[in-house]
Write an enzyme that holds these catalytic residues in place. Sequence first.
Site, PDB file in Angstrom:
ATOM      1  N   ASP A  70      43.971  37.331  41.368  1.00  0.00           N
ATOM      2  CA  ASP A  70      44.653  38.568  41.726  1.00  0.00           C
ATOM      3  C   ASP A  70      43.694  39.747  41.602  1.00  0.00           C
ATOM      4  O   ASP A  70      42.946  39.849  40.621  1.00  0.00           O
ATOM      5  CB  ASP A  70      45.850  38.759  40.797  1.00  0.00           C
ATOM      6  CG  ASP A  70      46.621  40.023  41.080  1.00  0.00           C
ATOM      7  OD1 ASP A  70      47.238  40.119  42.156  1.00  0.00           O
ATOM      8  OD2 ASP A  70      46.600  40.929  40.219  1.00  0.00           O
ATOM      9  N   GLU A 102      41.845  38.223  46.140  1.00  0.00           N
ATOM     10  CA  GLU A 102      42.116  39.429  46.936  1.00  0.00           C
ATOM     11  C   GLU A 102      40.933  40.392  46.799  1.00  0.00           C
ATOM     12  O   GLU A 102      40.687  40.886  45.684  1.00  0.00           O
ATOM     13  CB  GLU A 102      43.361  40.148  46.415  1.00  0.00           C
ATOM     14  CG  GLU A 102      44.655  39.389  46.516  1.00  0.00           C
ATOM     15  CD  GLU A 102      45.793  40.159  45.867  1.00  0.00           C
ATOM     16  OE1 GLU A 102      46.750  40.502  46.571  1.00  0.00           O
ATOM     17  OE2 GLU A 102      45.712  40.447  44.657  1.00  0.00           O
TER      18      GLU A 102
END
Length: 781
Positions: free
Chosen positions: A338, A368
């Site tokens: 994340d 990400e």
Amino acid sequence: MIDITCYYEGRDLGCSYAPQGCSFKVWAPTASLVSLVLYKDSGHYNTQGLVTDHSNGHEMKMEKDRSGVWSSYYSGDLKGLFYMYKTEFSDGTVYYAVDPYAKAVSANGARTAIVDLLSTNPVGWDEDVKPPLCHPTDSIIYELHVRDFSAHGDSGMCHKGKYKAFTEIGLKDVHGNALGIDHLAELGITHVHLLPVFDYKTVNELQVDDSDTDTSVSLYNWGYDPQNFNVPEGSYASDANNPVTRIVEFKEMIQAFHRKGIRVIMDVVYNHTFTVEDGPFEPFVPRYFYRTDNAGRLTNGSGVGNEVASERPMVRKYIKDSVRYWAEEYHIDGFRFDLIGLTDTQTVKEITNELIEEVDHTLIFYGEPWTGGVTPLTHQTLKGTQKGERFALFNDHFRNAIKGDSDGWGRGFATGERGKELEIMMGVSGSIHDFTYSPSETINYVTVHDNLNLWDKVLTTEGLSQEAGLLNSGGGLFTHSYDNVGMNTADPYKSVNKRNILGSDTVRRTILANGIVLTSQGIPLFQAGDEMLRSKFGDHNSYRSGDLINAIRWDNKRRFRPLFEYYKGLIALRKSHSAFRMHTREQIEKHLDVLQCGGSVVAYRLRDHANGDIWRNIIIIYNGNMEEVEVEIPVSSSGWNIAVNDRAAGTQSMAMVFGDLVTVPKLSMMVLYEEKDAKPYPTRNIEIHYERPKGDYEGWNLWVWGKGMREHQVNFEGIRNGRAVAVIPALPGARQIGYIIRLNDWEKKDVERDRYIDLGTGKGDLQVIVKSSRNQWKRTS
């Protein structure tokens, strides 16, 4: 100031259990005193599910070494007891804290539990075999939230919202449709990407089963609020009060996936913690684990108030130790990071390289490539940093080109925007010219848990969200009663023709979007439920909106079975044909040819047995137009087999295309292939014998057209018996050929109107005599 050169290399931090005694180690270099505190139970919980008093334990002072590690050894079998660390600092601050390296905890992470990890292994765990994976691009990833999978009443699963739901096999609905994990195996995915499954903060594990539909914050969350990084989340266990249960059932889930041929990717959140002061790190080394500005204030690159300082040696070590622990103890097959933009690139490289080389060479890593705010981190893991490395990043360039923006009216290729063809072609090519060095470095996707899911996004771009009754909000902002009212009036599928599912424009756009993803070079990922038109009723941020919004409605598999079959066919196509899974940019540059890139059409060819494929050549066409289009393709001597069209997808030929034209229906894709040793198709030659007064044939030619044949010029080959002769090969299945005799490039036509030759159903060659300036022709054979 913290001495960041104080470093501990060992991998034995935390509690090391043995029946004869336990060793305890914790890194707290700035503490003036650390004590081990043992408890017989998990403590007294208040109405919020918290234990606030830890002063009633048995305290023992620990010893500190030069590396900043405090240690203690306690003889005897401590299994079943609990412990905390009591840390004291020179300013008088005192903390009772859970071990940051905790492997087991009581409900809501109140206290660290002492367990024998060997006893948590289910039967057959030592023989657990990971499904084969030769290369990262062989992956087909399915993003899923544990609770969403089984929470709905029509799921057919007994253990709703639990790890054990994935162990339930043989489930079918009343119509014979496979449910649960059997559905995933039938679909054919290679990896399931689970949203965070480590112990997170905001769900009260003691109340989570009180209601199936309550949307309050205490009962549902995606899990991006870390608490104990090395412990499975307790709300997904059948008994959160028993520290062993969550570990056993988590392992049983992994084992069940592996038995079904599915690997497991864990969504990890090392970029921030839910809180700081009572979080997992602050009680041991204040401010060391978090980035601060020049004034000593916490920075907020995560957008939630803090960010973990991964670049500091012992923080980096903690993250590396944690990832390794999940890979080794729980047989996890990959990790999605994340907000990886908040993790320094050196840490990411060390994690991937060390685990691939030392633990499992088939592990995959991706993240990400962005942040949630401004960060002081210099070496951020952003787009481009993965080039030439062993990890991938989410490709938002390709995502936006396919669908448009995330929550609004903005459109992409599949949702009706023109001029996106070049961006689609770049993504199709593994983004090797704008995002990666090799296709294994890009995660291709359209939607994930964040933002509008695919069906709701298409409804929004089509202007159908109001008609469908979408709720148009997010983040659990609805009250329970309002949710029920909204749900009773909403009909997300009002625009779908129930008798012709694949004929509906909205459905076709979703197929086109994920169809592009599943046939592009790179690693494809799609969101759970896309294969059965999952809707979240317009909630673009459903992280705490509860089961009413988030639960997968399994009856949709029956309702939209043709769509499921289409996804299943596309996945089978990708898995069966290595041309869609090339490994290097050199392969792509050698074997991928662009055929058309404009007019809302993208067409390309994978040629010459790309990546060792059994098919000689493959053509892929995407038509983003609202009408069918004719696309020019290379002529094949054996004809092109259609494996995918607007009605079905798979690995077998549904029809044949001969010639150099193919008609692609609106809002659809098509995949055609040429087999390795296919025999040339038999042609039927039509001889045109053209007769002109005085034998003046200079500059005259034929302009011809027909089924599967683009309009083109055919020259006369010579003179025979005073007539000019041209040969037109008739393609299999053709019943008529049209032609005009003209002078040069339309300087003059012999006869103004078009002429046609009816071929009938015969198989032999034809000879036709055409006389100048006469609207007639004569078949002679």
